[in-house]
Scaffold this active site. Structure first.
Site, PDB file in Angstrom:
ATOM      1  N   LYS A 131       0.816  -1.215   0.000  1.00  0.00           N
ATOM      2  CA  LYS A 131       0.000   0.000   0.000  1.00  0.00           C
ATOM      3  C   LYS A 131       0.848   1.263   0.000  1.00  0.00           C
ATOM      4  O   LYS A 131       0.426   2.307  -0.501  1.00  0.00           O
ATOM      5  CB  LYS A 131      -0.956  -0.013   1.198  1.00  0.00           C
ATOM      6  CG  LYS A 131      -2.100  -1.006   1.058  1.00  0.00           C
ATOM      7  CD  LYS A 131      -3.055  -0.904   2.230  1.00  0.00           C
ATOM      8  CE  LYS A 131      -4.299  -1.746   2.000  1.00  0.00           C
ATOM      9  NZ  LYS A 131      -4.017  -3.161   1.804  1.00  0.00           N
ATOM     10  N   GLU A 136      -2.693   7.912   7.128  1.00  0.00           N
ATOM     11  CA  GLU A 136      -3.203   8.894   6.178  1.00  0.00           C
ATOM     12  C   GLU A 136      -4.388   9.638   6.766  1.00  0.00           C
ATOM     13  O   GLU A 136      -5.012   9.202   7.737  1.00  0.00           O
ATOM     14  CB  GLU A 136      -3.616   8.214   4.869  1.00  0.00           C
ATOM     15  CG  GLU A 136      -4.780   7.254   4.992  1.00  0.00           C
ATOM     16  CD  GLU A 136      -5.076   6.525   3.695  1.00  0.00           C
ATOM     17  OE1 GLU A 136      -4.231   6.561   2.787  1.00  0.00           O
ATOM     18  OE2 GLU A 136      -6.147   5.910   3.601  1.00  0.00           O
ATOM     19  N   GLU A 140      -6.450   1.967  -2.709  1.00  0.00           N
ATOM     20  CA  GLU A 140      -5.615   0.808  -3.013  1.00  0.00           C
ATOM     21  C   GLU A 140      -6.159   0.129  -4.255  1.00  0.00           C
ATOM     22  O   GLU A 140      -7.274   0.407  -4.701  1.00  0.00           O
ATOM     23  CB  GLU A 140      -5.618  -0.176  -1.840  1.00  0.00           C
ATOM     24  CG  GLU A 140      -6.993  -0.743  -1.528  1.00  0.00           C
ATOM     25  CD  GLU A 140      -6.978  -1.689  -0.340  1.00  0.00           C
ATOM     26  OE1 GLU A 140      -5.916  -2.266  -0.067  1.00  0.00           O
ATOM     27  OE2 GLU A 140      -8.030  -1.864   0.295  1.00  0.00           O
ATOM     28  N   ASN A 170      -6.847  -3.752  -5.545  1.00  0.00           N
ATOM     29  CA  ASN A 170      -6.887  -5.174  -5.224  1.00  0.00           C
ATOM     30  C   ASN A 170      -6.682  -5.965  -6.506  1.00  0.00           C
ATOM     31  O   ASN A 170      -7.523  -5.928  -7.411  1.00  0.00           O
ATOM     32  CB  ASN A 170      -8.223  -5.537  -4.575  1.00  0.00           C
ATOM     33  CG  ASN A 170      -8.338  -4.934  -3.183  1.00  0.00           C
ATOM     34  OD1 ASN A 170      -7.472  -5.135  -2.345  1.00  0.00           O
ATOM     35  ND2 ASN A 170      -9.383  -4.172  -2.942  1.00  0.00           N
TER      36      ASN A 170
END
Length: 669
Positions: A116, A200, A292, A294
């Protein structure tokens, strides 16, 4: 095309892949652990190979065992499903060394997007919007506090290799960071073998939107619209739908094009998902940020299939074989609306605690894996991997099934969910079926004004069942009296055979909570408090489900006989219904109420699990709300807090102990 593939997974996703492979004429191989020896996916496959003990770390996560099973059976390719080895680049490299195809993306894409921290750097370089945060190495808790203070609260701490809601903590202040940072590291290490954490900014009023990507090995990459996955609990998705009620065509195009650009930057092929966080506070809808990517099939892929008509598993297999996509971006449309609810083995009435044990009754609204592969039976699809007598194990994810409904409109899809959940019979383990029904009925959900904080905001004190209207209570009273009359009539027939005469009562008193209603049952019909109820139904003592037509409405009620009436369940709530003949109901007021014992001085283990931390010892003073212990169940850590002030009188368990439900951990004076 491949002649035989192996599915390196278990449960409903293994069943899902096997079904499509069979449709394509491809033989299938299942692998299974000790716990899954009699599981449905093992029976569905053409062949099955045992790969070890129940813990995933000793079976499903060992690449060498998967490769050995391929060689043993002659499988030419592996579909990883989701979780386990699905995003492990080293596994794909080993498959390639052994000339076994991977039904998924290339190694480079998995490596780039699997971290990530690195993926955010790549996304920024590809021109994708990213959330402000710190993506370097965090030395310790003090460093995490310093970073969080610089970013500004609230912040989200995430395990770098995490996913599926594991390894995530939301912090509103320094105390939250100090309490949650080490837990985030532990969850990352235990679940993914990586304890790195990044921090974050947490976006206010966030909506979780994801874009489905599909690419081939010839450079073609498409986006298949979006899914809304905002309704989450502890960062675990609960409800998904496609399309999103928030996304406009302009947003869809912008999000889709950024997702395609990111995918192209890593030479992506196969199915994948780019997850975005969108600020619901921005009316323009332009404040969306990359979360992100996947690099696998998502749990919620069926809702995309339902609105596009595209079998994503089939496309993954064809792409892995080297075929070119036969569809273009212009072919991707939106037909109707689809909603998916995840049926979990967890008890919403007890703070959503995980539930394990044997399933003694399992009867979904439509048999799993029947009807149309994409939309099921009349728009109701059940993806499952369990059966009567099966066991929900402590070793794996608590999801039991996925209930997917499709309709022409969002309201129609939601209404189908409510009806299907009413008919979904599941006994033996705690489950969230009532909670899901309550979500589908909630005015805020129906309006589409949802965020990732929906559950916490709407159920701050936990879940106690969906509210029942006066009409529903009246209808339940009529059904309960009708069922009571059926039991009385059976008793009458038995007494007649014994030479006795017993006329069944026609007047009943029905108590549901604080509501007490007088019900008259006769050949002329049913009245509740002198109000006619147009009830048409059948019931034989022992039935577990009643389908009642009340006027133009169909009401499905799960029912079980109790000592004084019935346990009834419908429309997202369970009801303890007392049903007594009117002639003896007056005596009920003289019954002594049983008062439950006060257990507040004990810290009890709320679910079967592992005691990973114990923060106090004998003689320590504790305050209400103070963390006392941490129990891990189904790979998630649960903090147990003091219910009141006190002093620890005795400690009955030690760190590292495996505890049963309601086991005493400690006692307060």
């Amino acid at each position: 095309m491949f002649k035989k593939i192996l599915i390196a997974n278990r449960g409903e996703i293994a069943c899902r892949v096997i079904r499509t492979a069979k449709k394509m004429g491809i033989a299938t191989v299942a692998v299974y652990s000790d716990a899954d020896a009699r599981a449905p996916f093992v029976k569905m496959a053409d062949e099955a190979v045992h790969i070890g003990p129940s813990p995933a770390a000793e079976s499903y996560l060992i690449a060498e065992k998967i490769i050995a099973a391929c060689k043993e059976t002659g499988a030419e390719a592996v579909h990883p499903g989701y979780g386990f080895l699905s995003e492990r680049a080293s596994f794909v490299e080993e498959l390639e060394k052994n000339n076994i195809a991977f039904i998924g993306p290339p190694v480079g894409a998995i490596q780039a997007m699997g971290d990530k921290i690195e993926s955010k750097k790549l996304a920024k370089e590809a021109g994708v919007n990213v959330v402000p945060g710190f993506v370097g190495e965090i030395k310790d808790t003090d460093h995490a506090v310093e970073i969080s203070n610089d970013i500004g609260y609230p912040v989200m701490m995430k395990a770098s290799a995490g996913g599926g809601g594991k390894g995530m903590r939301l912090a509103y202040d320094e105390k939250d960071v100090r309490e949650g940072f080490e837990a985030t590291k532990r969850e990352g290490l235990n679940s993914f073998g990586d304890d790195r954490v990044f921090i974050e900014k947490f976006i206010l009023n966030p909506r979780h939107i994801e874009i489905q990507i599909l690419g081939d090995k010839h450079g073609n990459i498409l986006y298949l619209n979006e899914r809304e996955c905002s309704i989450q609990r502890r960062h675990q998705k609960v409800v998904e739908e496609a399309p999103s009620p928030f996304v406009t065509p302009k947003m869809r195009k912008a999000m889709g094009e950024q997702a395609v650009a990111l995918s192209a930057a890593v030479d992506y092929h196969s199915a994948g998902t780019v997850e975005l966080i969108v600020s619901g506070a921005d009316p323009t809808g332009e404040s969306f940020y990359f979360l992100e990517m996947n690099t696998r099939l998502q749990v919620e892929h069926p809702v995309t299939e339902a609105i596009t008509g595209i079998d994503l598993v089939e496309q993954m297999i064809r792409v892995a074989y080297g075929e070119k996509l036969e569809i273009t971006q212009d072919d991707i449309g939106i037909d109707g609306w689809a909603i998916e609810n995840r049926v979990y083995a967890e008890d919403p009435y007890r703070g959503f605690l995980p539930s394990t044990g044997r399933i003694v009754r399992y009867d979904p609204p439509v048999p799993g894996w029947t009807g149309d592969p994409i939309r099921g039976v009349d728009g109701v699809r059940v993806d499952d991997g369990v059966m009567d007598g099966g066991e929900v194990s402590i070793f794996y994810d608590p999801m039991i099934a996925k209930l997917v409904t499709w309709g022409e409109t969002r309201d129609e899809a939601a209404d189908k969910q409510i009806a299907a959940l009413d008919a979904f019979e599941l006994e033996g383990v705690g489950h969230n079926i009532n909670f899901l029904s309550a979500l589908m009925q909630h005015p805020r959900f129906r309006s589409g004004e949802i965020t990732t904080g929906f559950i916490a905001e709407e159920y701050p004190d936990g879940f106690q069942g969906a509210p029942a209207s006066e009409d529903l209570l009246r209808n339940l009273a009529a059904i309960a009296a009708f069922a009571g009359a059926a039991h009385a009539d059976r008793a009458r027939r038995v007494d007649n055979q014994l030479g006795r005469r017993l006329d069944p009562p026609g007047e009943w008193q029905v108590k549901i909570g604080d509501s007490i209603q007088h019900v008259s049952v006769s050949e002329d019909g049913i009245t509740v408090d002198d109000q006619d109820v147009d009830l048409s139904t059948e019931y034989t003592p022992g039935d577990s489900l009643i389908e009642a037509n009340i006027g133009d409405e169909l009401l499905i009620v799960k029912i079980r006989k109790t000592t004084t009436g019935f346990a009834m369940n419908t429309r997202g709530a369970k009801f303890d219904v007392r049903v007594l003949p009117a002639s003896i109901a007056r005596h009920a007021t003289h019954m002594i109420e049983k008062i439950p014992p006060d257990l507040s001085k004990y810290l009890l283990c709320p679910m079967p699990g592992l005691l990973v931390a114990l923060h106090v010892g004998e003689g320590d003073k504790v305050e209400e709300g103070q963390p006392l212990a941490v129990v891990e169940a189904m790979k998630m850590e649960n903090i147990l807090r003091a219910e009141k002030n006190g002093v620890v009188k005795s400690v009955e368990a030690a760190q590292g102990d495996s505890l049963a439900v309601d086991a005493v951990i400690l006692e307060l004076e």
